[in-house]
Design an enzyme around this catalytic site. Structure first.
Site, PDB file in Angstrom:
ATOM      1  N   GLU A 286       0.874  -1.171   0.000  1.00 47.87           N
ATOM      2  CA  GLU A 286       0.000   0.000   0.000  1.00 47.87           C
ATOM      3  C   GLU A 286       0.908   1.217   0.000  1.00 47.87           C
ATOM      4  O   GLU A 286       1.685   1.425   0.941  1.00 47.87           O
ATOM      5  CB  GLU A 286      -0.896  -0.001   1.236  1.00 47.87           C
ATOM      6  CG  GLU A 286      -1.860   1.173   1.278  1.00 47.87           C
ATOM      7  CD  GLU A 286      -2.277   1.502   2.686  1.00 47.87           C
ATOM      8  OE1 GLU A 286      -2.052   2.647   3.115  1.00 47.87           O
ATOM      9  OE2 GLU A 286      -2.825   0.611   3.352  1.00 47.87           O
TER      10      GLU A 286
ATOM     11  N   CYS B  31      -3.404   7.033   5.553  1.00 51.60           N
ATOM     12  CA  CYS B  31      -3.354   6.754   4.119  1.00 51.60           C
ATOM     13  C   CYS B  31      -4.668   7.093   3.436  1.00 51.60           C
ATOM     14  O   CYS B  31      -4.713   7.243   2.213  1.00 51.60           O
ATOM     15  CB  CYS B  31      -2.986   5.293   3.879  1.00 51.60           C
ATOM     16  SG  CYS B  31      -3.937   4.126   4.872  1.00 51.60           S
TER      17      CYS B  31
END
Length: 502
Positions: free
Chosen positions: A260, A297
């Site tokens: 990620e 994020c």
């Protein structure tokens, strides 16, 4: 009590060199620096543990994961204290993250007990079929082998030592080697102690989990390149993740890298919603943008609005909501420096105008707000790059057509958000075929910070949000990353894995 050592196959092992932690408050502590030799010992132990661990019943693995959750909770006070010192995160945030960590361990335990994730299939033999008989074929998902996990800087619990990657790999039946993040080594060690206690209580092979602390680039590289590692889980920067991804792809045996890497998580404010609720949306955006100093994020860094009086009112409301937000401590000095560099990069782009500027220094972050036209956005890829922190950019498009063009220009995202009312349905329908190809999660009339750990969750997306668009790092589907389907043709029951017998 902290040892400052690595946990390798049940032993706390020192190194020849050490590093000092850089806490946000309190005393700096000393920890051993990992080496490729430590990595090799940990991975070989994981391979030795694989036969017995992968052969455990689902109930035995679930019991082990429940016990890890129990042991983490038993150390809750110590984890919160060291976590707050190392990261500067508030106590309430750390306690909530600890609950998420133990909650996902227990969720995965319950999920594997049910067995649905195995996707078991059986095509019975047809010995009389013409012109050729059909064999008996059974299929089931099987664990792939030792998994490497890199701890994340921004989630010392939920995405680190016993976080989602580790928990899902253990649920799948894969031993794990964790490369601890140097931003929170004390937190990592206490959690590793909890896992060690669970391993001993359940009578498991000690190689089922190891933690290697610190270390330079050679430690991470040796981990992803080790021939016994079969997959990698990573949460971090685009640059670092892409470098490791490339190493995985260049191995003699390429392996999957589930990284990620980054996302700006754009919000699209459609006209009717903007007119009816622009001020409320602005206030909600300010809260989401500055939550945890913007170190998520899923931080919604971009707001796309159609230019006009409603856009002006929205911008003014966002500025008013952001202006009183006080400086917040960032996770590391490096993250704070990168945030200031990102601010400077955005500020220097053609057509970018300042809405709110503040002053931040050292390890602190304050919010910034900028605006840019849709034309300038579409002409400058740098404006779509992530700034990790509480910085917002408003894109003022000319009309609905240009809003669609902005959506089409996006790279892969973790999330995309629509703020819409009933009168916006037609425009929303035009945006959806674009957004569902751009993001792993599309949401309406909310904010993407806060990721529910549930069966239906997807935390991933097309590159560069993640390196594997078909996977998620949150939710029970994350277990599938560490499995592969195996078909068994005409095998007697005595040779089948336990999940296929009977």
């Amino acid at each position: 009590m902290l040892t400052g050592k690595h946990l390798i196959a049940g032993n706390w092992v020192a190194g020849d060199t050490t590093f000092k932690s850089s806490p946000a408050s309190g005393e700096a502590l000393t920890f051993s620096i990992g080496t490729p030799a430590h990595v090799n010992a940990a991975v070989e132990a994981a391979e030795a543990a694989y036969p017995s661990y992968s052969a455990l019943s689902r109930e035995q693995r679930a019991t082990f994961m429940d016990r890890i959750a129990d042991e983490i909770e038993a150390r809750g006070v110590e984890i919160t204290a060291i976590g707050a010192s190392e990261t500067g995160l508030p106590v309430a945030r750390l306690e909530g993250e600890r609950g998420r960590t133990t909650g996902q361990l227990r969720l995965f335990a319950a999920h594997i007990r049910e067995g649905k994730y195995l996707d078991r299939r059986h095509d019975a033999a047809l010995p009389d079929r013409k012109p050729a008989a059909r064999p008996d074929i059974k299929m089931v998902q099987r664990p792939i082998g030792p998994v490497a996990v890199f701890g994340a800087s921004n989630f010392p619990l939920a995405f680190s030592t016993a976080g989602g990657d580790t928990a899902s790999a253990l649920a799948a039946g894969c031993p794990v080697v964790v490369k601890g993040h140097s931003a929170h080594p004390g937190t990592a060690e206490i959690v590793a102690q909890a896992i060690e206690t669970a391993i001993l209580a359940c009578g498991l092979h000690p190689g089922v989990f190891s933690l290697v602390q610190g270390g330079k680039r050679d430690v991470g590289e040796s981990l992803v390149q080790h021939p016994l590692i079969k997959a990698v889980g990573f949460t971090g920067s685009l640059g670092g993740g892409r470098a490791l991804f490339d190493l995985c792809a260049r191995r003699p045996e390429p392996i999957p890298f589930f990284g990620e890497l980054g996302s700006v998580n754009p919000m699209f404010l459609l006209p009717a919603a903007l007119a009816a609720r622009g001020e409320a949306i602005a206030k909600g955006w300010a809260g989401s943008l500055t939550m945890g100093a913007g170190q998520f994020c899923t931080n919604p860094g971009i707001a796309v609005v159609i230019d006009g009086p409603e856009a002006e009112a929205f911008i003014a409301a966002a500025k008013e909501a952001l202006a009183p937000v006080a400086a917040q401590t960032m996770l590391t000095d490096g993250i704070a420096a990168a945030y200031r560099a990102g601010r400077d990069r955005v500020q220097a782009q053609t057509g970018v105008r300042e809405v709110l500027t503040t002053v931040c220094d050292q390890r602190h972050a304050t919010p910034y707000l900028f605006e840019v036209s849709g034309d300038d956005w579409l002409g400058n890829h740098a404006l779509s790059e992530e700034v990790f922190g509480p910085l917002g950019l408003i894109v003022r498009v000319k009309d609905a057509s240009q809003m669609l063009a902005v959506a089409q220009s996006l790279e892969g995202q973790l999330t995309c958000t629509l703020h819409l009312d009933d009168a916006d349905t037609a425009l929303g329908q035009s945006l959806m075929p674009i957004l569902e190809r751009k993001a792993g999660r599309v949401l309406a009339n909310g904010f993407p910070t806060g990721v529910e750990v549930v069966d239906a969750q997807v935390h991933g997306g097309p590159y560069p949000a993640s390196t594997n668009f078909g996977a998620t790092s949150v939710g029970t589907l994350s277990i599938r990353r560490w499995l592969r389907p195996v078909a068994y043709q005409n095998l007697p029951d005595a040779l089948l894995p336990a999940d296929l017998k009977g």
